[in-house]
Design a protein around this motif. Structure first.
Motif, PDB file in Angstrom:
ATOM      1  N   GLU A 104       2.841   0.298  -6.332  1.00  0.00           N
ATOM      2  CA  GLU A 104       4.078  -0.306  -6.851  1.00  0.00           C
ATOM      3  C   GLU A 104       5.236   0.679  -6.844  1.00  0.00           C
ATOM      4  OE1 GLU A 104       3.220  -3.789 -10.040  1.00  0.00           O
ATOM      5  OE2 GLU A 104       2.981  -1.751 -10.775  1.00  0.00           O
ATOM      6  N   VAL A 105       5.018   1.859  -7.395  1.00  0.00           N
ATOM      7  CA  VAL A 105       6.113   2.821  -7.528  1.00  0.00           C
ATOM      8  C   VAL A 105       6.615   3.273  -6.167  1.00  0.00           C
ATOM      9  CG1 VAL A 105       6.685   5.162  -8.272  1.00  0.00           C
ATOM     10  CG2 VAL A 105       5.522   3.629  -9.844  1.00  0.00           C
ATOM     11  N   ILE A 106       5.698   3.608  -5.277  1.00  0.00           N
ATOM     12  CA  ILE A 106       6.104   4.040  -3.938  1.00  0.00           C
ATOM     13  C   ILE A 106       6.842   2.898  -3.230  1.00  0.00           C
ATOM     14  CG2 ILE A 106       5.252   4.669  -1.654  1.00  0.00           C
ATOM     15  CD1 ILE A 106       5.194   6.989  -3.545  1.00  0.00           C
ATOM     16  N   GLY A 107       6.306   1.686  -3.341  1.00  0.00           N
ATOM     17  CA  GLY A 107       6.903   0.547  -2.654  1.00  0.00           C
ATOM     18  C   GLY A 107       8.279   0.188  -3.153  1.00  0.00           C
ATOM     19  N   VAL A 108       8.511   0.324  -4.453  1.00  0.00           N
ATOM     20  CA  VAL A 108       9.799  -0.062  -5.047  1.00  0.00           C
ATOM     21  C   VAL A 108      10.804   1.090  -5.034  1.00  0.00           C
ATOM     22  CG1 VAL A 108      10.921  -0.778  -7.197  1.00  0.00           C
ATOM     23  CG2 VAL A 108       8.784  -1.863  -6.488  1.00  0.00           C
ATOM     24  N   PRO A 113      14.482   2.652   1.533  1.00  0.00           N
ATOM     25  CA  PRO A 113      15.368   3.272   2.538  1.00  0.00           C
ATOM     26  C   PRO A 113      14.633   3.646   3.828  1.00  0.00           C
ATOM     27  CG  PRO A 113      14.979   4.777   0.703  1.00  0.00           C
ATOM     28  CD  PRO A 113      14.443   3.452   0.287  1.00  0.00           C
ATOM     29  N   ILE A 114      13.351   3.983   3.704  1.00  0.00           N
ATOM     30  CA  ILE A 114      12.555   4.307   4.896  1.00  0.00           C
ATOM     31  C   ILE A 114      12.395   3.061   5.764  1.00  0.00           C
ATOM     32  CG2 ILE A 114      10.285   5.077   5.697  1.00  0.00           C
ATOM     33  CD1 ILE A 114      10.040   6.692   3.094  1.00  0.00           C
ATOM     34  N   SER A 130       3.079  -5.068   0.921  1.00  0.00           N
ATOM     35  CA  SER A 130       2.123  -5.469  -0.109  1.00  0.00           C
ATOM     36  C   SER A 130       2.039  -4.366  -1.151  1.00  0.00           C
ATOM     37  CB  SER A 130       0.746  -5.709   0.523  1.00  0.00           C
ATOM     38  OG  SER A 130      -0.230  -5.951  -0.467  1.00  0.00           O
ATOM     39  N   LEU A 131       2.395  -4.690  -2.394  1.00  0.00           N
ATOM     40  CA  LEU A 131       2.426  -3.695  -3.460  1.00  0.00           C
ATOM     41  C   LEU A 131       1.248  -3.881  -4.398  1.00  0.00           C
ATOM     42  CD1 LEU A 131       6.215  -3.533  -4.375  1.00  0.00           C
ATOM     43  CD2 LEU A 131       4.927  -2.276  -2.638  1.00  0.00           C
ATOM     44  N   SER A 132       0.421  -2.869  -4.499  1.00  0.00           N
ATOM     45  CA  SER A 132      -0.726  -2.909  -5.397  1.00  0.00           C
ATOM     46  C   SER A 132      -1.218  -1.497  -5.610  1.00  0.00           C
ATOM     47  CB  SER A 132      -1.858  -3.765  -4.807  1.00  0.00           C
ATOM     48  OG  SER A 132      -3.021  -3.668  -5.614  1.00  0.00           O
ATOM     49  N   ASP A 133      -1.663  -1.210  -6.841  1.00  0.00           N
ATOM     50  CA  ASP A 133      -2.267   0.087  -7.113  1.00  0.00           C
ATOM     51  C   ASP A 133      -3.748   0.087  -6.771  1.00  0.00           C
ATOM     52  OD1 ASP A 133       0.041   1.408  -7.945  1.00  0.00           O
ATOM     53  OD2 ASP A 133      -0.086   0.540  -9.940  1.00  0.00           O
ATOM     54  N   GLU A 134      -4.269  -1.072  -6.349  1.00  0.00           N
ATOM     55  CA  GLU A 134      -5.609  -1.126  -5.784  1.00  0.00           C
ATOM     56  C   GLU A 134      -5.513  -0.707  -4.310  1.00  0.00           C
ATOM     57  OE1 GLU A 134      -8.262  -1.779  -7.452  1.00  0.00           O
ATOM     58  OE2 GLU A 134      -7.667  -2.967  -9.204  1.00  0.00           O
ATOM     59  N   VAL A 135      -6.605  -0.171  -3.775  1.00  0.00           N
ATOM     60  CA  VAL A 135      -6.625   0.248  -2.373  1.00  0.00           C
ATOM     61  C   VAL A 135      -7.007  -0.938  -1.504  1.00  0.00           C
ATOM     62  CG1 VAL A 135      -7.707   1.769  -0.674  1.00  0.00           C
ATOM     63  CG2 VAL A 135      -7.204   2.631  -2.970  1.00  0.00           C
ATOM     64  N   GLU A 136      -6.059  -1.427  -0.689  1.00  0.00           N
ATOM     65  CA  GLU A 136      -6.369  -2.539   0.209  1.00  0.00           C
ATOM     66  C   GLU A 136      -7.229  -2.038   1.366  1.00  0.00           C
ATOM     67  OE1 GLU A 136      -3.499  -6.119   0.120  1.00  0.00           O
ATOM     68  OE2 GLU A 136      -2.311  -4.400   0.738  1.00  0.00           O
ATOM     69  N   ASP A 137      -8.094  -2.907   1.836  1.00  0.00           N
ATOM     70  CA  ASP A 137      -9.097  -2.551   2.826  1.00  0.00           C
ATOM     71  C   ASP A 137      -8.515  -2.653   4.236  1.00  0.00           C
ATOM     72  OD1 ASP A 137     -11.322  -2.146   4.372  1.00  0.00           O
ATOM     73  OD2 ASP A 137     -12.641  -3.336   3.097  1.00  0.00           O
ATOM     74  N   LEU A 138      -8.285  -1.497   4.867  1.00  0.00           N
ATOM     75  CA  LEU A 138      -7.759  -1.495   6.225  1.00  0.00           C
ATOM     76  C   LEU A 138      -8.813  -1.917   7.238  1.00  0.00           C
ATOM     77  CD1 LEU A 138      -5.622   1.788   6.212  1.00  0.00           C
ATOM     78  CD2 LEU A 138      -4.860  -0.545   5.839  1.00  0.00           C
ATOM     79  N   ASN A 225       2.120   1.262 -12.818  1.00  0.00           N
ATOM     80  CA  ASN A 225       2.910   2.493 -12.786  1.00  0.00           C
ATOM     81  C   ASN A 225       4.399   2.200 -12.868  1.00  0.00           C
ATOM     82  OD1 ASN A 225       1.252   4.906 -12.575  1.00  0.00           O
ATOM     83  ND2 ASN A 225       0.486   4.028 -10.680  1.00  0.00           N
ATOM     84  N   LEU A 226       4.797   1.049 -12.329  1.00  0.00           N
ATOM     85  CA  LEU A 226       6.198   0.666 -12.387  1.00  0.00           C
ATOM     86  C   LEU A 226       6.617   0.399 -13.831  1.00  0.00           C
ATOM     87  CD1 LEU A 226       8.297   0.405 -10.164  1.00  0.00           C
ATOM     88  CD2 LEU A 226       7.818  -2.038 -10.064  1.00  0.00           C
ATOM     89  N   ALA A 227       5.731  -0.226 -14.594  1.00  0.00           N
ATOM     90  CA  ALA A 227       6.010  -0.477 -16.007  1.00  0.00           C
ATOM     91  C   ALA A 227       6.042   0.833 -16.792  1.00  0.00           C
ATOM     92  CB  ALA A 227       4.963  -1.419 -16.589  1.00  0.00           C
ATOM     93  N   GLN A 228       5.181   1.781 -16.441  1.00  0.00           N
ATOM     94  CA  GLN A 228       5.222   3.094 -17.098  1.00  0.00           C
ATOM     95  C   GLN A 228       6.559   3.775 -16.854  1.00  0.00           C
ATOM     96  OE1 GLN A 228       1.881   5.768 -16.570  1.00  0.00           O
ATOM     97  NE2 GLN A 228       0.515   4.060 -16.150  1.00  0.00           N
TER      98      GLN A 228
END
Length: 298
Positions: A104-108, A113-114, A130-138, A225-228
């Protein structure tokens, strides 16, 4: 349980009902009529030989059979989405859709700008974030490219370590004006602390490296993390924040510098089969370049 082959549309409807808990909710998100959603579920009930949902005052509750089917249906959804992204692009040009996964934090806070620069350079490229602190399965193609805070372990994944993102304890000036500034880790016990509601992979890594943090008593907990970060900025208490983000806000004050040297190992990752796919390659390279700049503090 013996499930006959059914249309992918039926399983897409099944997943929507699981998510929404009602026929009407699933119909709304899928753009279908409620009777159509009902017919899809009836077909799956008939194929499985047992009802997949129980009707209750709280909505449709999944049966054990439905829960067993869920992960397989999610795999179908990920595969269908990956096929759609592949079909949207010609093999020799940068166009089509690339799906990027990040916290979330990295995505927002970091990626916009990147990604803006990426799409300016490649106007034929569409981005799904896709924003999630869970690890999505590549490996299951839930995403094409991912920014991860833990090292990938699967050999079939191509990864680039871009460095470490430093973390520190921070509080808003307004909070410190009312509660004072702690001078040691021991004094943190007398303050309102902002922390984690549950331990995700990168949280466990931090706790393993710095066991002193596990003993802290958090008075405000959230799994976001965004809420923190929002809580720190609002003056709710003292919490951990990426140094690069805190540097942008003149009202955030770093505390106990050097007392705990914390950092997040950061990687850009994709399946090795996608390394020659132009849309994925340019996205991978753009993320690496942009995150290197962010980490360097430029």
């Amino acid at each position: 349980m013996s499930v006959k082959s059914e249309s992918w549309d039926h399983y897409r409807t099944f997943l929507a009902v699981l998510e929404e808990g009602s026929l009407s909710g699933a119909a709304r998100v899928l753009g279908l009529t409620q009777p159509t959603v009902g017919r899809h579920l009836d077909a799956l009930d008939a194929a499985s030989g047992t009802p997949l949902f129980l009707r209750t005052p709280r909505g449709l509750l999944p049966t054990e059979t439905a829960l067993q089917m869920k992960r397989h249906a999610e795999t179908m959804a990920a595969t269908a989405a990956a096929l759609s992204r592949m079909a949207s692009a010609a093999s020799d040009e940068v166009k089509g859709t690339v799906r990027i996964s990040a916290s979330e934090v990295i995505g927002v806070e970091v990626l916009p700008p990147i990604l803006a620069e990426l799409q300016e350079s490649h106007p034929g490229l569409s981005v799904e974030l896709s924003l999630s602190d869970e690890v999505e399965d590549l490996l299951r193609r839930e995403a094409d490219v991912a920014v991860r805070m833990t090292a990938p372990r699967q050999e079939t994944l191509l990864s680039r370590r871009v460095g470490t993102i430093p973390l520190g304890f921070y509080a808003h000036r307004r909070y410190l004006a009312h509660h004072g500034m702690p001078q040691s880790l021991g004094e943190l016990a007398g303050h309102r602390l902002i922390g984690f509601d549950r331990e995700l992979a990168y949280v466990r890594a931090i706790m393993k490296e710095k066991p002193d943090l596990a003993a802290l008593d958090f008075s405000f907990r959230t799994d976001s993390n965004l809420a923190q970060l929002a809580a720190i900025r609002a003056g709710l208490g003292i919490g951990m924040c990426q140094t690069g983000l805190a540097r942008r806000d003149k009202d955030l004050v770093g505390l106990l510098t050097g007392a705990l040297d914390l950092s997040l190992e950061t990687y850009v990752v994709m399946h090795e089969d996608l390394k020659t796919t132009p849309r994925c390659r340019v996205a991978f390279d753009a993320l690496v370049k942009g995150l290197l700049v962010y980490i360097a503090g430029e």
